[in-house]
Design an enzyme around this catalytic site. Structure first.
Site, PDB file in Angstrom:
ATOM      1  N   ALA A 131     -21.731  33.940 -22.193  1.00 22.47           N
ATOM      2  CA  ALA A 131     -22.077  34.629 -23.430  1.00 22.47           C
ATOM      3  C   ALA A 131     -21.106  34.151 -24.476  1.00 22.47           C
ATOM      4  CB  ALA A 131     -21.934  36.130 -23.251  1.00 22.47           C
ATOM      5  N   CYS A 132     -21.557  33.647 -25.626  1.00 22.14           N
ATOM      6  CA  CYS A 132     -20.602  32.879 -26.411  1.00 22.14           C
ATOM      7  C   CYS A 132     -21.010  32.587 -27.832  1.00 22.14           C
ATOM      8  CB  CYS A 132     -20.411  31.519 -25.734  1.00 22.14           C
ATOM      9  SG  CYS A 132     -20.756  31.507 -24.018  1.00 22.14           S
ATOM     10  N   ALA A 133     -20.115  31.829 -28.486  1.00 24.84           N
ATOM     11  CA  ALA A 133     -20.362  31.286 -29.818  1.00 24.84           C
ATOM     12  C   ALA A 133     -20.294  29.770 -29.740  1.00 24.84           C
ATOM     13  CB  ALA A 133     -19.288  31.775 -30.780  1.00 24.84           C
TER      14      ALA A 133
END
Lengths: 276, 370, 504
Positions: free
Chosen positions: B12-14
């Site tokens: 889960a990230c940018a």
């Protein structure tokens, strides 16, 4: 690092006293410079300004801050106008309770998430899941939106939300819609053709007014196309009229052109697939 | 490999990528600013960068970045020996880092600039395949050693920390590149392993990824048949190997590969004209096991190209921006605006349609050798 | 000699419900009911096989049929069945025959495997509103595609492709021969497959000529050891050809259709004289070793101009992985593996109950071996033998199958009550009989509707399960063992299946 890995949203948030330099008050208008403000800090300041009597808040240099407008639930009926310069972050106006937000630029995902009342006006494009579970109020998007706009929009008696989209949307527009009005105008589309698929899939309430061309197979199986009547035109005149006013279009231009009215063909579209 | 694969990491990230299409090199400020803007998408337990064009002096060598867990000296000696036997090691040194930076338990980090020295049976392999096999060897056979970057004139820098801290740790302000990728992570497993951060890289491919592949088990088993062994239990690994297989080995262009990863739905294929219907049906029939199911956004780069792609029903966000000769790809538009408030164009393609950035000049002409 | 056997069932009538309509006499095909000289309905319990036809058709629900409560002294080792079988053989000196599939309490691996659902880190997908794709391609696939790329929308495919079957759902009807089942039941399967967009298998009994034009496109025709009805037109009218080496209910032995069941129509379809026994030899006599299989596969491909995939069906036995590997290398496009729960119209009970291995372990082993050898792409795997519900389908696909065959489940949908008396030819439901009076009880249109309903219900359930796992295309489930967990399994079982235990 004990704090690492938990709650980066609250990490390093400064207290209100440290942030006073970001506000400028002028009678009932407050201006906040949002550069380098964290999400919570901006929302803390906005609430502070509202409680201090501001009825209009101007945000400058907004860049990705989330939940703008969400913190402004007051038990009395204070209504504010919020003007945003920059790019607001996700969930703009989530749970909005009657205020008016104007964005001079593009916005991101989750505009008007479960919005209850008020108005959001975006002078640019919107992202995914615009107006998700929206239950009241109006949203105007000048250009296009992404996937799953108006998903599970709902209405009750005369509390009917409205979403007006200027150009087009991507797939799953009006998915699982249970009420409300979506108007999509197709301005600037090549050959007036919309490209969304699965429009209205799972729709069991509400109505979509679509200006432009779609093929049958682009519509969800729960959707039927019917003729417009006088009441429909009255609805369009009202909301498209305001759209034209906000974004500088001619209402007559917008109302000419072929509109399709899409409604659900059954209240219980899934009755036959279960065996008891 | 039996059933005992450890628990898969959730991504889960940018994400952020920026490319100068004329090949002009620039510093790390843009990507670091963008990731800082999206800070709440990560939780400080992983971040990383990929830079292209940063080693002009060694542009013809494979730049191997190796991490040694817990500073294990035995592992380093084993790797030194192995590399000396199989490569001409032109130069090697510890990767310069800033010990004051706020990162967690860094391993020993070393870089080697090598040229393949093929012997015997290996002589039939291409340089790239040779390097891949040697990297796989180190990663599977030498404990506590992990090669996390293995391309020419490009490098990955990653670890456990917030993006700005990782940038400070690796002193990224000393490098210049014409493509920068950046990633900030929100892992749900206990952190600690620097190798788990993104970007994931093999040869000059670098992949940053947001999402989780529900088809991971299927994809992994298909790739094993072609000699790619997934040892890192991350979905990103599968994507990187699939790209290496399809784009480098099978020479399929990204326009086709994106349709393998995120094919159109049958409902839509059935309404296409005959030629396109046949093409997409055949693609799905043959490459079904490489369909990436589940939400994902990936940004992938190699020399000369950067592209972004989302899954077929767009469960994860992506935005592209263009101004002058720069192309930006990001998880959120605001991150691009934080870097460049004015843009010529900002857009989001539908799921399964790639955003493609290609160098508008010849790579060799554009990159300096000093 | 006097029979010492106990009745298997007793039949009871609830007297104050019975209206003496005589429906039970009409419906029972085993002669249990008759009128005595006073006109009262008489019951001969020893003839009852427990098919429940009379119970379902009694208009006042006045009948109860249940296992005979008279028992031998309880004995876990010398069970009732064992004792009865010995006495039966003492009376007849013969091989005990039976129908249906293995009914013994061996471990059911499907019931020890649980499925995943996506939460938080991955969204589950709503199959009612978002697309959920079950379309499967069965056949040989190339390892890669060579293309000529002239732009994103103008791509030429240069690789030559092998023929594939395209099914709209991963459920196909298993091979049940016309002869073992009635014409009406056979036709119902064909009609349902055509309507739903999947395939049925003709079994080894041939393909009646009048059905070929309409249903050939949905037919997989069998080339079995008896080569019944195998002519070039038969091969070319179909969608695919299946070489039957063995089946799960009777691995290693042949088949036997008694002369009584070989009517004029069967004679015409199978191309054997009326009234003769239709004997299927144990092996195919031109396949004594793996290279012979390759010969036959290519003979069939030549006979059909390489336009149809050729499948090979084997029973799941101990070294099934090695056999499967050989079959793929011999040129098979599709491998069908029939587990030991597979059904049959007639088999020696001792073989049915004691030979073969469970399909779950077989699929997992075959899928792993083919992948290890890098040849998994070269064929599709169809799992068969005791697929009871849509969860079994999903688990079989996650273990490595591309699709499943259903046989027993299809018959149950048409009316079968699993009385295991198929070999008598007296099926009161009109399914496993050639007696015209019984066959006409099964209306093909109505039976086809039941089958289509079954396929539809299962397909919807599969979509729900896939959506729960966060998958929206069946190709992402195939071999995806990470979506499975085992409960109550030992280490070696988890190892063979290639799955983790729940909680791991």
């Amino acid at each position: 690092m004990r704090e690492r890995g938990i709650d980066s949203y609250l990490n390093g948030v400064r207290k209100l006293d440290a942030l006073m330099g970001y506000i400028k008050f002028n009678q009932r208008t407050a201006e906040i410079d949002a550069s380098d403000l964290k999400h919570k800090e901006l929302n803390d300041l906005m609430r502070y300004c509202a409680l201090k009597g501001a009825r209009k808040i101007v945000l400058k240099n907004v860049c990705g801050q989330r939940y703008i407008g969400t913190r402004l639930y007051f038990p009395n009926d204070i209504k504010l106008e919020i003007e945003i310069y920059g790019t607001p972050g996700n969930d703009l106006g989530a749970f909005l309770n009657g205020h008016k937000i104007i964005v001079h630029g593009n916005a991101q995902d989750g505009i008007g998430n479960t919005m209850n009342d008020g108005e959001i006006i975006v002078e640019g494009r919107g992202g995914d899941v615009v107006a998700m579970a929206m239950r009241g109020g109006r949203i105007f998007i000048k250009e296009s939106v992404g996937y799953r706009a108006a998903i599970h929009m709902k209405e009750y008696k005369d509390k009917v939300p409205v979403l007006v989209i200027g150009k087009t949307s991507q797939d799953f527009l009006g998915e699982y819609m249970a009420g409300g009005i979506v108007i999509i105008l197709g301005i600037g589309l090549k050959k007036e053709k919309h490209y969304a698929h699965y429009i209205g899939t799972g729709m069991h309430g509400g109505v979509i007014y679509l200006r432009g061309k779609v093929e049958d197979y682009q519509l969800g199986k729960e959707v039927g196309v019917v003729e417009m009547d006088d009441d429909d035109w009255k609805i369009l005149e009202k909301h498209v009229g305001d759209f034209a006013k906000y974004f500088g279009y001619e209402l007559d231009d917008l109302l000419s052109g072929k509109f399709m009215k899409l409604i659900p063909v059954s209240k219980r579209p899934y009755g036959k697939i279960y065996a008891y | 490999m039996g059933r005992r694969t450890p628990e898969k990491d959730i991504q889960a990230c940018a994400l952020f990528g920026v490319m100068n299409k004329l090949g002009k090199r620039f510093g790390c400020e843009m990507v670091v600013t963008a990731l800082k803007n999206m800070k709440v998408r990560g939780n400080g337990l992983g971040a990383g960068y990929a830079v292209y064009g940063l080693y002009p002096k060694f542009r013809d060598c494979y730049a191997l970045h190796v991490m040694f867990q817990d500073g294990n000296i035995e592992a380093k000696r084993a790797v030194d020996r192995f590399l000396n036997e199989n490569f001409d090691v032109v130069d090697d040194e510890e990767i310069p880092t800033n010990p004051e930076a706020n990162v967690v338990d860094p391993p020993l980090l070393w870089r080697y600039f090598v040229i393949p020295q093929k012997k015997g049976k290996d002589k039939v392999l291409s340089d790239d395949d040779y390097v891949v096999s040697k990297v796989m060897y180190i990663n599977t056979k030498i404990d506590d050693a992990y090669v996390f970057s293995s391309g020419k004139n490009m490098g990955v820098f990653k670890g456990v920390g917030y993006p700005e801290d990782i940038a400070e740790f690796y002193m990224l302000d000393q490098y210049k590149g014409y493509i920068w990728l950046g990633h900030s992570r929100f892992p749900t497993n206990t952190p600690g392993w620097w190798g788990g951060a993104h970007p994931f890289s093999i040869l000059d491919w670098a992949v940053v990824h947001n999402g989780e592949l529900s088809s991971y088990g299927t994809n992994r088993r298909y790739l094993e048949m072609f000699g790619y062994y997934c040892t890192l239990y991350t979905d990103t690994e599968v994507i990187a190997y699939a790209i290496d297989l399809l784009m480098r080995k099978q020479k399929l262009p990204i326009e086709v590969v994106s349709k393998i990863f995120a094919p159109p739905l049958w409902h839509i294929i059935d309404h296409m004209d005959e030629k396109r219907k046949k093409f997409y049906t055949t693609l799905r029939m043959v490459y079904g096991p490489l369909l990436l199911n589940g939400p994902f956004t990936v940004i992938v780069a190699r020399h000369g190209e950067m592209f972004g792609l989302t899954d077929r029903i767009r469960l994860r966000p992506i935005t592209a921006g263009e101004v002058d000769e720069y192309l930006f790809i990001s998880s959120e538009e605001a991150a691009i605006r934080a870097v460049s408030p004015e843009l010529d164009r900002a857009w989001t393609p539908p799921g399964g349609e790639p955003i493609i950035g290609r160098l508008e000049a010849d790579l060799d002409e554009v990159l300096p050798s000093q | 000699m006097k029979s010492y056997l106990l009745n298997d069932f007793i039949v009871e009538r609830i007297e104050d419900r019975c209206i003496d309509c005589g429906a039970c006499i009409q419906q029972c095909s085993f002669g249990v009911f008759s009128r005595d000289k006073d006109g009262k309905i008489k019951i001969q319990e020893e003839k009852c096989v427990g098919c429940l036809r009379c119970v379902i058709f009694c208009p006042t629900k006045a009948l109860i049929v249940r296992p005979n409560p008279t028992t031998y002294r309880p004995n876990s080792y010398w069970t009732r069945e064992v004792i009865q079988d010995i006495k039966k053989q003492a009376e007849t000196g013969g091989v005990i025959l039976t129908g249906c599939g293995n009914d013994k309490p061996f471990k059911v691996y499907f019931d020890h495997i649980l499925l995943n659902a996506s939460q938080v880190t991955n969204p589950s997908i709503d199959p009612l509103r978002e697309p959920m794709e079950l379309r499967v391609f069965l056949g040989r696939k190339p390892d890669r595609l060579e293309i000529e790329f002239n732009g994103a929308d103008d791509v030429e495919i240069k690789t030559e492709l092998h023929p594939n079957l395209v099914a709209e759902t991963p459920i196909l009807f298993a091979g049940m021969s016309y002869g073992a089942i009635s014409y009406n039941a056979f036709k119902a399967l064909a009609m349902a497959a055509a309507e739903f967009g999947t395939y049925f298998n003709t079994g080894e009994g041939g393909f009646p000529k009048e059905l070929r034009e309409k249903y050939g496109k949905h037919a997989i025709v069998q080339c079995a050891s008896g080569r019944f009805g195998v002519d070039p037109e038969y091969l070319n009218c179909a969608a695919a050809i299946e070489i039957k080496i063995g089946q799960g209910a009777k691995p290693g032995i042949g088949g036997h259709l008694p002369g009584e069941k070989v009517t004029e129509k069967i004679s015409e379809t199978r191309m054997i004289p009326e009234g003769t026994d239709a004997l299927s030899p144990a092996p195919q006599h031109d396949i004594y070793s793996i290279e012979d299989l390759s010969t036959l596969i290519y003979a069939l491909k030549e006979a059909t101009n390489y336009e149809k995939p050729v499948a090979v069906k084997i029973a799941a036995v101990h070294n099934v992985a090695a056999i499967a590997s050989g079959m793929v290398r011999a040129g098979a496009d599709i491998i069908v593996i029939d587990g030991f729960r597979g059904g049959t119209g007639a088999s020696p009970k001792i073989i049915r109950d004691h030979v073969g291995i469970p399909i779950e372990l077989a699929i997992a082993a075959v899928d792993r071996r083919l992948r290890q050898e890098g040849i998994r792409n070269k064929c599709s795997i169809i799992a068969s033998g005791g697929i009871r519900c849509s969860a079994d389908v999903v688990k079989a696909i996650a273990l490595g199958a591309d699709a499943v065959y259903i046989g027993t489940a299809a018959l149950i949908a048409m009316g079968c009550t699993m009385c295991q008396r198929c070999h008598t030819g007296k099926c009161s439901w009109g399914i496993c009989t050639q007696d015209p009076n019984l066959v006409k009880r099964l209306n093909p249109k109505e039976a086809a509707k039941r089958l289509v309903n079954l396929l539809r219900g299962w397909s919807l359930e599969i979509k729900e399960m896939l959506g729960g796992m966060g998958i929206n295309a069946i190709e992402s489930l195939r071999g995806n063992r990470d979506q499975l967990r085992g409960v109550g399994l030992e280490e070696w079982e988890l190892e063979v299946l290639g799955i983790k235990g729940a909680g791991e």
